[in-house]
Design an enzyme around this catalytic site. Sequence first.
Site, PDB file in Angstrom:
ATOM      1  N   GLU A   1      -3.062  -4.466  -2.908  1.00 44.75           N
ATOM      2  CA  GLU A   1      -3.566  -4.924  -3.936  1.00 44.75           C
ATOM      3  C   GLU A   1      -4.156  -4.563  -5.287  1.00 44.75           C
ATOM      4  O   GLU A   1      -3.395  -5.916  -6.158  1.00 44.75           O
ATOM      5  CB  GLU A   1      -5.238  -5.608  -3.458  1.00 44.75           C
ATOM      6  CG  GLU A   1      -4.508  -6.683  -2.126  1.00 44.75           C
ATOM      7  CD  GLU A   1      -5.308  -5.508  -0.861  1.00 44.75           C
ATOM      8  OE1 GLU A   1      -4.855  -4.973  -0.724  1.00 44.75           O
ATOM      9  OE2 GLU A   1      -5.806  -6.551  -0.359  1.00 44.75           O
TER      10      GLU A   1
ATOM     11  N   GLU B   1       0.337   5.482   0.326  1.00 49.97           N
ATOM     12  CA  GLU B   1      -0.589   6.833   0.677  1.00 49.97           C
ATOM     13  C   GLU B   1       0.192   7.865   0.269  1.00 49.97           C
ATOM     14  O   GLU B   1       1.121   8.003  -0.042  1.00 49.97           O
ATOM     15  CB  GLU B   1      -0.650   6.306   2.584  1.00 49.97           C
ATOM     16  CG  GLU B   1      -0.784   5.062   3.080  1.00 49.97           C
ATOM     17  CD  GLU B   1      -1.649   4.842   4.200  1.00 49.97           C
ATOM     18  OE1 GLU B   1      -0.785   5.570   5.227  1.00 49.97           O
ATOM     19  OE2 GLU B   1      -2.093   3.991   4.979  1.00 49.97           O
TER      20      GLU B   1
ATOM     21  N   ASN C   1       0.160  -0.972  -0.303  1.00 52.09           N
ATOM     22  CA  ASN C   1       0.075  -0.076   0.147  1.00 52.09           C
ATOM     23  C   ASN C   1       1.064   1.729   0.206  1.00 52.09           C
ATOM     24  O   ASN C   1       1.296   0.880   0.826  1.00 52.09           O
ATOM     25  CB  ASN C   1      -1.090  -0.097   0.997  1.00 52.09           C
ATOM     26  CG  ASN C   1      -0.076  -0.111   2.752  1.00 52.09           C
ATOM     27  OD1 ASN C   1       1.033  -0.996   2.583  1.00 52.09           O
ATOM     28  ND2 ASN C   1      -0.636   0.845   3.250  1.00 52.09           N
TER      29      ASN C   1
HETATM   30  N1  THU Z   1      -4.916  -0.943   2.887  1.00 49.98           N
HETATM   31  C1  THU Z   1      -4.578  -2.576   1.844  1.00 49.98           C
HETATM   32  O1  THU Z   1      -3.638  -1.496   1.262  1.00 49.98           O
HETATM   33  N2  THU Z   1      -5.107  -3.226   1.336  1.00 49.98           N
HETATM   34  C2  THU Z   1      -6.112  -3.537   2.101  1.00 49.98           C
HETATM   35  O2  THU Z   1      -6.973  -4.793   1.736  1.00 49.98           O
HETATM   36  C3  THU Z   1      -6.545  -2.831   3.400  1.00 49.98           C
HETATM   37  C4  THU Z   1      -6.412  -1.524   3.216  1.00 49.98           C
HETATM   38  C5  THU Z   1      -4.813  -0.225   3.247  1.00 49.98           C
HETATM   39  C6  THU Z   1      -5.126   1.307   2.765  1.00 49.98           C
HETATM   40  C7  THU Z   1      -4.173   1.508   3.562  1.00 49.98           C
HETATM   41  O3  THU Z   1      -2.877   2.118   2.972  1.00 49.98           O
HETATM   42  C8  THU Z   1      -4.541   1.237   4.211  1.00 49.98           C
HETATM   43  O4  THU Z   1      -4.512  -0.318   4.673  1.00 49.98           O
HETATM   44  C9  THU Z   1      -5.459   1.250   5.657  1.00 49.98           C
HETATM   45  O5  THU Z   1      -7.046   1.202   5.460  1.00 49.98           O
END
Ligand code: THU
Length: 129
Positions: free
Chosen positions: A55, A44, A42
């Site tokens: 994903e 941000e 992820n």
């Molecule tokens: N997040 C993911 O990368 N995948 C998931 O399946 C759930 C949430 C991330 C998005 C954000 O950066 C952090 O987790 C908190 O929501």
Amino acid sequence: MDLETLVGAARDASTRAYAPYSDFRVGAAILTENGAIHTGCNVENASYGLAICAERNAAAAMALASPDDREIRLVAVYSPDASPCFPCGACRQVLREFGCKEVIVEEASGLRRYPFEEILPHAFGPEDL
Ligand code: THU
């Protein structure tokens, strides 16, 4: 393909998460039908809504790296900050686009495989257009 290898790739990807706002790190590893592995973490942003999940970054990496091999056999999702960590709704839809058949998550009892139809039933997909 050894499932531990795929989950290991997801675990490794989670160490590269850029999650300074949520402190919630996620890694994903996609296994394609032809046996390639593509990973994502992820990422941000100070403009919070622009965060991209692990994903979807893995799916984008796959689309870029292997245009002739975009069928997803399975995806492993791992977070050191939550167990199990399931794909969010938006990511389920994106994984569905590429025919994902199964999702693997790490639960307290060990690795668990979920048929994709179970986590996104009655999905809308490319064949509906
Ligand atoms: N997040 C993911 O990368 N995948 C998931 O399946 C759930 C949430 C991330 C998005 C954000 O950066 C952090 O987790 C908190 O929501």
